[in-house]
Design an enzyme around this catalytic site. Structure first.
Site, short mmCIF file in Angstrom:
data_model
loop_
_atom_site.label_atom_id
_atom_site.label_comp_id
_atom_site.label_asym_id
_atom_site.label_seq_id
_atom_site.Cartn_x
_atom_site.Cartn_y
_atom_site.Cartn_z
N ASP A 161 0.85 -1.20 0.00
CA ASP A 161 0.00 0.00 0.00
C ASP A 161 0.88 1.25 0.00
O ASP A 161 1.69 1.43 0.90
CB ASP A 161 -0.88 -0.03 1.26
CG ASP A 161 -1.78 1.18 1.37
OD1 ASP A 161 -1.97 1.87 0.34
OD2 ASP A 161 -2.30 1.43 2.47
N ASP A 171 -1.85 -0.95 -3.77
CA ASP A 171 -2.03 -0.13 -4.97
C ASP A 171 -0.75 -0.08 -5.80
O ASP A 171 0.27 -0.68 -5.43
CB ASP A 171 -2.47 1.28 -4.57
CG ASP A 171 -1.57 1.89 -3.51
OD1 ASP A 171 -0.35 1.63 -3.56
OD2 ASP A 171 -2.08 2.61 -2.61
N ASP A 216 -7.80 -14.23 -18.35
CA ASP A 216 -8.69 -14.90 -17.40
C ASP A 216 -9.62 -15.89 -18.10
O ASP A 216 -10.20 -15.57 -19.14
CB ASP A 216 -9.53 -13.79 -16.72
CG ASP A 216 -10.23 -14.27 -15.47
OD1 ASP A 216 -9.55 -14.76 -14.57
OD2 ASP A 216 -11.47 -14.13 -15.40
N GLU A 244 -5.43 -18.59 -18.87
CA GLU A 244 -5.91 -19.46 -17.81
C GLU A 244 -6.92 -20.43 -18.41
O GLU A 244 -8.00 -20.03 -18.85
CB GLU A 244 -6.59 -18.64 -16.70
CG GLU A 244 -6.97 -19.52 -15.52
CD GLU A 244 -7.96 -18.85 -14.56
OE1 GLU A 244 -7.96 -19.21 -13.39
OE2 GLU A 244 -8.74 -17.99 -15.01
C1 GLC Z 1 -10.32 -16.60 -12.68
C2 GLC Z 1 -9.71 -15.76 -11.58
C3 GLC Z 1 -10.63 -15.78 -10.40
C4 GLC Z 1 -11.96 -15.20 -10.80
C5 GLC Z 1 -12.52 -15.87 -12.04
C6 GLC Z 1 -13.59 -15.06 -12.66
O1 GLC Z 1 -10.39 -17.93 -12.37
O2 GLC Z 1 -8.42 -16.24 -11.29
O3 GLC Z 1 -10.09 -15.11 -9.31
O4 GLC Z 1 -12.87 -15.34 -9.75
O5 GLC Z 1 -11.55 -16.08 -13.04
O6 GLC Z 1 -13.07 -13.93 -13.28
#
Ligand code: GLC
Length: 523
Positions: free
Chosen positions: A22, A30, A200, A255
Site C-alpha cells: 500500500d 495499490d 482470465d 488461464e
Molecule cells: C479466474 C480468476 C478468479 C476469478 C474468475 C472469474 O479464475 O483467477 O479469481 O474469480 O476467473 O473472473
C-alpha cells in the site's frame, strides 16, 4: 539457444495488487506500493510481473468484475502511475503482464447497463439473454463452484448468463461488435507498453450460439471446469494476431482451468494461439513423490515438444502450497526447489518466496464470495505492528507468524526462505540446463523424486553442455540416494551453504539442486 522466447526463459511473479503493498496509506494495496517494491522484486531475481486486475470495479470478485477495461480503479492509482510502472519495470529489466478479463464484465459495466435496459437496446446481444425462470433456466449449465449460471432480470423478463457471480455477466463473443470492442482494450494496454497478458478463463469465451444443454451426466458439473467450445480457438488466434502485430515480443498466458493436459494443449494451437497456457494439475498435486513423478512424466508427453509447459503451486484462487502440503516450512522450501527447477515457465505467487501459509480469516472478515481469502492476505513487509502497511490496516488479517516471517526479517537472514528463492533464481538464470534443458527422471528410492535437466547445444563438439540433478526427499526421514558421478550442492533447501560435495544423503523433506563437481559454486 536460438528460438527461445523470453517467456520460456522467465520466472513470472504474480502480484495480487490489493494485498501486495500500500503506497497511499488507505489499507488497500495499490500501484504506488508496487512501484515502491519493484527493487525488492528485482533483487529477488524474477523476470516478469503479472499484476492481477486493477480496472475500475465494484470488487464483487476481487476486480475480476470490470466496469472499464481501459482505466485504473482509483483505489489502485491512475493511468499516469500505471505508465510510470511500465517505465520503472522496464528500467529494471523486468517485463509487465496485465490481467485481461474477456469472458465477462461487471454488471455495472456501461455495456451491460445498456444491454439490460430493454430487449431492443443495440447492446442487448452483447450478452446472453434467454427466456427462462429460476425453476426452468434456459439451459442446464452450472456456474463456478456449482452456483446458478442464470439470473432473472425483472426489467425485461429474461435471464442472463453468468458463469461466475450474477455481478459478472458473460460477454457474447459471437457478436462481432464485442470482438471489436474487446480488441480495442487489448490495443489500449499494448500501446501503453505492456509485455502481454494473463488472460482470465480464456477457455470459456467461445460459446455455441444455441447454448445447448450439457449431457445429463454433466448437468451438475461446474461449467468453468468443462467448457471447451471450438469457437474459442479462432478468437484466440485473433488476439494473437494483435499481439504479434506489435514491436517487441508481446505474449499471452491463458488461464485454462480444464484439468486434462491434452485439452490444455489445444490452446497453444499451431503456434498461433496462446504463447503459454496454465496447466493447473500442479495446483492440485499433493506432497507425494509418486504423484509428482507421474505428473512430470505426463505433462511433457501430453503437451508434446511444441507447447512449452507452465508450473504453478499456488495462486490467488487456491490455498497456499505451504498450507496444502501440511504446513511444514521444510516442505515449503523443498517445493521452491521443485518449482524453480522444472522444465517450463514457473509462476510464483506473491509471498511464496517467504514461505507464507494461508491466513486464518474469521467469518466476519471474509471478503471473497467463494472463500478464497487465505492466500490473498496482505504481504507482511516488516515486523512492526502494521507490517509495513503504514496507514489503515488492510481488511484481511496477516498470515500466521508475520512478526518473524516478513520481508525485512528474511532479507536480513541468509538462511531464510527468501534467500533460498533468490539463490534458486540466480542458479536458474545462470544455467541453460535449468532454463531450457530437457527433463529426464533419475532413479531414486521411493519417497524421493529425482530428475536431471540437460542442455546440449547444437554445436558439433558438445561444448557448452550443461547439466543439473535435482533430488527432493518427500519423506520425513533421511534418504540415501546413490548417484553416478561427482556432484556438488548448488542450492540446498535447508541451509545457505553451497559448493560442498554431495555424499549421497538427503535430510528429511530436503531438496538439493546439484551441479557436476568442478564448476565454481554460485555466490
Ligand atoms: C479466474 C480468476 C478468479 C476469478 C474468475 C472469474 O479464475 O483467477 O479469481 O474469480 O476467473 O473472473
Amino acid at each position: 539457444m536460438s528460438g527461445f522466447r523470453w517467456w520460456q526463459d522467465a520466472v513470472v511473479y504474480h502480484v495480487y495488487p490489493r494485498s501486495f503493498a500500500d503506497g497511499n496509506g488507505d489499507g488497500f494495496g495499490d500501484l504506488y506500493g508496487l512501484l515502491d517494491r519493484l527493487d525488492y522484486l528485482a533483487w529477488l531475481g524474477v523476470d516478469a510481473i503479472w499484476i492481477g486486475p486493477i480496472y475500475p470495479s465494484p470488487m464483487v470478485d476481487g476486480g475480476y468484475d470490470v466496469t472499464d477495461h481501459t482505466d485504473v480503479d482509483p483505489r489502485f492509482g491512475d493511468l499516469a502511475v500505471f505508465d510510470r510502472l511500465v517505465v520503472e519495470t522496464h528500467r529494471r529489466g523486468l517485463r509487465l503482464l496485465m490481467d485481461w478479463v474477456p469472458n465477462h464484465t461487471s454488471a455495472a459495466h456501461p455495456w451491460f447497463v445498456q444491454s439490460r435496459s430493454s430487449r431492443d437496446n443495440p447492446r442487448r446481444d452483447w450478452y446472453f439473454w434467454r427466456d427462462g425462470t429460476g425453476d426452468r433456466p434456459p439451459n442446464n449449465w452450472r456456474g463456478f463452484r456449482g452456483r446458478p449460471a442464470w439470473t432473472f432480470d425483472e426489467r425485461t423478463g429474461q435471464m442472463y448468463l453468468h458463469l461466475f457471480l450474477p455481478g459478472q455477466p458473460d460477454l457474447n463473443w459471437n457478436n462481432p461488435a464485442v470482438v471489436e470492442a474487446m480488441h480495442a482494450t487489448l490495443r489500449f494496454w499494448l500501446d501503453r507498453g505492456v509485455d502481454g497478458f494473463r488472460v482470465d478463463v480464456i477457455h470459456c469465451i467461445g460459446k455455441h450460439p444455441d447454448l445447448p444443454d450439457e449431457p445429463a451426466a454433466l448437468a451438475d458439473v461446474d461449467q468453468v471446469s468443462i467448457h471447451d467450445h471450438d469457437g474459442t480457438h479462432a478468437l484466440i488466434r485473433g488476439f494473437r494476431q494483435i499481439l504479434d502485430s506489435y514491436p517487441g515480443e508481446r505474449m499471452m498466458v491463458g488461464e485454462v482451468t480444464l484439468r486434462q493436459t491434452s485439452a490444455v494443449r489445444r490452446y497453444y494451437g499451431q503456434g498461433d494461439e496462446l504463447n503459454l497456457a496454465f496447466n493447473f494439475l500442479s495446483l492440485d498435486a499433493g506432497w507425494d513423490a509418486a504423484e509428482w513423478r507421474e505428473l512430470l512424466d505426463h505433462v511433457p508427453s501430453e503437451l508434446g515438444a511444441a507447447a512449452w509447459p507452465t508450473w504453478v503451486l499456488t495462486n490467488h484462487d487456491t490455498v497456499r502450497h505451504r498450507t496444502r502440503f501440511g504446513g511444514s516450512v521444510h516442505r515449503a522450501r523443498a517445493a521452491g526447489v521443485l518449482l524453480l527447477t522444472l522444465r517450463g515457465t514457473p509462476f510464483l505467487f506473491q509471498g511464496c518466496e517467504l514461505g507464507l501459509a494461508d491466513a486464518e480469516v474469521p467469518p466476519d472478515r471474509r471478503i471473497d464470495a467463494y472463500g478464497r481469502d487465505g492466500s490473498r492476505a496482505p504481504i507482511p513487509w516488516d515486523g512492526t505492528a502494521g507490517h509495513g502497511w503504514a496507514g489503515a490496516a488492510p481488511p484481511l488479517p496477516f498470515p500466521p507468524g508475520s512478526d518473524r516471517c516478513n520481508v525485512a526479517a528474511q532479507v536480513a537472514d541468509p538462511d531464510s526462505v527468501v534467500h533460498l528463492y533468490r539463490r534458486l533464481l540466480l542458479a536458474r538464470r545462470g544455467s541453460p540446463a535449468l532454463r531450457r534443458g530437457g527433463w529426464q527422471p533419475a532413479l531414486t528410492p521411493p519417497g524421493v523424486l529425482g530428475y536431471r535437466r540437460v542442455y546440449r547445444p547444437d554445436g558439433p563438439d558438445g561444448s557448452g553442455t550443461d547439466l543439473r540433478l535435482v533430488l527432493v526427499n518427500f519423506a520425513g526421514v533421511p534418504a540415501s540416494v546413490p548417484v553416478d558421478g561427482d556432484w556438488r550442492v548448488e542450492v540446498c533447501s535447508q541451509c545457505p551453504a553451497t559448493g560442498h560435495r554431495f555424499r549421497g544423503e538427503l535430510g528429511p523433506e530436503q531438496a538439493l539442486l546439484l551441479a557436476p563437481a568442478g564448476r565454481p559454486p554460485i555466490r
